[in-house]
Design an enzyme around this catalytic site. Structure first.
Site, PDB file in Angstrom:
ATOM      1  N   ARG A  45      72.250  67.581 -56.726  1.00 13.43           N
ATOM      2  CA  ARG A  45      71.055  66.738 -56.720  1.00 13.43           C
ATOM      3  C   ARG A  45      69.848  67.651 -56.559  1.00 13.43           C
ATOM      4  NH1 ARG A  45      69.432  68.686 -52.435  1.00 13.43           N
ATOM      5  NH2 ARG A  45      67.773  67.156 -52.544  1.00 13.43           N
ATOM      6  N   GLY A  46      68.656  67.044 -56.626  1.00 18.86           N
ATOM      7  CA  GLY A  46      67.437  67.842 -56.613  1.00 18.86           C
ATOM      8  C   GLY A  46      67.016  68.083 -58.054  1.00 18.86           C
ATOM      9  N   ALA A  47      65.751  67.796 -58.354  1.00 22.19           N
ATOM     10  CA  ALA A  47      65.296  67.775 -59.751  1.00 22.19           C
ATOM     11  C   ALA A  47      65.642  69.046 -60.546  1.00 22.19           C
ATOM     12  CB  ALA A  47      63.801  67.478 -59.788  1.00 22.19           C
ATOM     13  N   ARG A  87      70.577  60.117 -64.269  1.00 15.70           N
ATOM     14  CA  ARG A  87      69.526  59.772 -63.293  1.00 15.70           C
ATOM     15  C   ARG A  87      68.190  59.731 -64.030  1.00 15.70           C
ATOM     16  NH1 ARG A  87      69.703  62.629 -57.658  1.00 15.70           N
ATOM     17  NH2 ARG A  87      68.736  60.632 -57.111  1.00 15.70           N
ATOM     18  N   ASP A 235      59.936  65.000 -58.216  1.00 15.69           N
ATOM     19  CA  ASP A 235      60.890  64.717 -59.296  1.00 15.69           C
ATOM     20  C   ASP A 235      60.194  64.525 -60.637  1.00 15.69           C
ATOM     21  OD1 ASP A 235      62.412  63.911 -56.728  1.00 15.69           O
ATOM     22  OD2 ASP A 235      63.903  64.158 -58.313  1.00 15.69           O
ATOM     23  N   ASN A 245      58.647  61.323 -55.848  1.00 12.56           N
ATOM     24  CA  ASN A 245      59.556  62.137 -55.025  1.00 12.56           C
ATOM     25  C   ASN A 245      60.382  61.182 -54.164  1.00 12.56           C
ATOM     26  OD1 ASN A 245      60.513  64.796 -54.190  1.00 12.56           O
ATOM     27  ND2 ASN A 245      59.580  64.347 -52.215  1.00 12.56           N
ATOM     28  N   LYS A 246      61.269  61.741 -53.377  1.00 11.62           N
ATOM     29  CA  LYS A 246      62.202  60.954 -52.562  1.00 11.62           C
ATOM     30  C   LYS A 246      61.499  59.828 -51.805  1.00 11.62           C
ATOM     31  CE  LYS A 246      65.714  61.206 -52.380  1.00 11.62           C
ATOM     32  NZ  LYS A 246      66.470  60.315 -53.298  1.00 11.62           N
TER      33      LYS A 246
HETATM   34  O1  MRU Z   1      67.978  62.055 -54.815  1.00 10.15           O
HETATM   35  P1  MRU Z   1      67.763  63.532 -54.740  1.00 10.15           P
HETATM   36  O2  MRU Z   1      68.441  64.165 -53.559  1.00 10.15           O
HETATM   37  O3  MRU Z   1      68.102  64.213 -56.035  1.00 10.15           O
HETATM   38  O4  MRU Z   1      66.200  63.677 -54.518  1.00 10.15           O
HETATM   39  C1  MRU Z   1      65.647  64.981 -54.428  1.00 10.15           C
HETATM   40  C2  MRU Z   1      64.194  64.992 -54.176  1.00 10.15           C
HETATM   41  O5  MRU Z   1      63.548  63.963 -54.076  1.00 10.15           O
HETATM   42  C3  MRU Z   1      63.539  66.337 -54.125  1.00 10.15           C
HETATM   43  O6  MRU Z   1      62.445  66.330 -53.276  1.00 10.15           O
HETATM   44  C4  MRU Z   1      63.055  66.714 -55.542  1.00 10.15           C
HETATM   45  O7  MRU Z   1      64.076  66.530 -56.465  1.00 10.15           O
HETATM   46  C5  MRU Z   1      62.601  68.116 -55.603  1.00 10.15           C
HETATM   47  S1  MRU Z   1      63.906  69.271 -55.393  1.00 10.15           S
HETATM   48  C6  MRU Z   1      63.263  70.833 -55.536  1.00 10.15           C
END
Ligand code: MRU
Length: 338
Positions: A45-47, A87, A235, A245-246
């Site tokens: 996970r993470g963009a 996603r 994201d 973002n999250k």
């Molecule tokens: O649902 P996730 O864990 O993929 O969400 C991740 C985030 O919101 C991060 O802040 C974002 O992707 C940036 S990661 C460098």
């Protein structure tokens, strides 16, 4: 730091983040479907990491392709669609898949094994580039912090969310190396706890001082004068600077504004979506109700209650004091500068 994703010459090996920090285990992805499933289930996970993993997935799909060269274009589109439908919010996914498709289209008449090698080396290159990008983000971003800063963050925008070093946590790492970090406040990040499970784990490995709070404690912590800056990842950033973002990031930005605390977003340029004018147009992923109803598989409520579970929110650009990229710090107004 452990590698978040790698190709072992036969399969993709993914660090299963859904089991951290209790268990360090690796998922073997043998097929494109395995890779897609790992992304959907937040094992990766993470963009930025979603984008790079999907690229590895495309390359893996071609390496394992047994069909005829005549049907290969159709097959490529099919596996690209499988990965693209995992996603919806992080634009890095679509950016990375497009980059792979461009390589595919420019590759001419290669045999399938040659094409597989070409695409795998592009994915490897993306992986290496991402680390350099994050280091550059860290270098620029640390300039925004003064000595002994206390920085709040949410979710995990660290080495685990990328190919290494991290974006928001990259800024914190660079600043820490210069004696600029006294304390990181990690918001736990309900529902799936990327903050308490991943950010805390990652920072403690580097011995960066971190204190965990639940998300609802952020306002009071700010009110007590214990926060000098908020830094988050992103994201997707619309052309006007509105940022997805999250879930919970928007709340932090409003609270930071209320308490006169600077709010910064750290992200690679591949997170900027110039095709989208503003944040209202960013698709927000809604995730399964069970993530909210349960914690670690244990009911946290009445099992049949209705749940709303958006995984992301939008922070309007006017609450963002700067966007930190690998090419420098962008300050408002964002519209033409992005
Ligand atoms: O649902 P996730 O864990 O993929 O969400 C991740 C985030 O919101 C991060 O802040 C974002 O992707 C940036 S990661 C460098």
């Amino acid at each position: 730091m452990l590698k978040t994703v790698r190709y072992d010459g036969a399969n993709l090996i993914i660090l299963d983040q859904s089991r951290l920090p209790g268990e360090i285990s690796f998922e073997i992805c043998r097929t494109v479907e395995d890779v897609a499933e790992a992304i959907i289930r937040l094992k990766v996970r993470g963009a930025p990491l979603i984008g790079v993993t999907a690229s590895y997935g495309l390359a893996l799909g071609i390496i394992k392709y047994q069909g005829s060269v005549l049907d290969r274009d159709l097959y490529f589109q099919r596996i690209k669609n499988i990965l693209a439908s995992t996603r919806p919010t992080a634009v890095n996914l679509f950016w990375a898949l497009q980059r792979m498709e461009d390589i595919y289209k420019q590759s001419g008449d290669l045999s399938t094994p040659e094409l597989g090698r070409l695409l795998m080396s592009e994915a490897e290159q993306m992986f290496a580039e991402d680390i350099k990008i994050n280091e550059a983000i860290g270098e620029y971003g640390q300039e925004l912090l003064h000595k002994d800063s206390r920085v709040m963050t949410i979710c995990n925008a660290g080495a685990l969310a990328t190919c290494g070093y991290g974006t928001a946590l990259g800024v914190i790492r660079s600043a820490y190396q210069r004696g600029k970090i006294e304390q990181v406040w990690a918001c736990e990040t309900r529902p799936v706890l990327q903050g308490s499970r991943l950010t805390v784990w990652e920072l403690l490995q580097d011995r960066i001082p971190v204190t965990l709070i639940t998300d609802s404690m952020a306002g009071y912590t700010m009110k007590l004068g214990k926060v000098d800056a908020v830094i988050t990842g992103a994201d997707r950033i619309a052309a006007n600077g509105d940022t997805a973002n999250k879930i919970g990031t928007y709340t932090l930005a409003v609270l930071a504004h209320q308490h006169d605390i600077p709010f910064y977003v750290a992200a690679p340029l591949s997170t900027i979506d110039r095709e989208i004018d503003n944040g209202d147009l960013i698709p927000i992923e809604e995730r399964p109700a069970e993530e909210v109803r349960q914690i670690f598989g244990i009911n946290a409520t009445v099992p049949e209650v209705n749940v709303f579970n958006p995984a992301f929110d939008i922070t309007p650009h006017d609450l963002i004091d700067a966007i930190i990229t690998q090419q420098g710090i962008i300050k408002p107004p964002y519209l033409n500068r992005l």
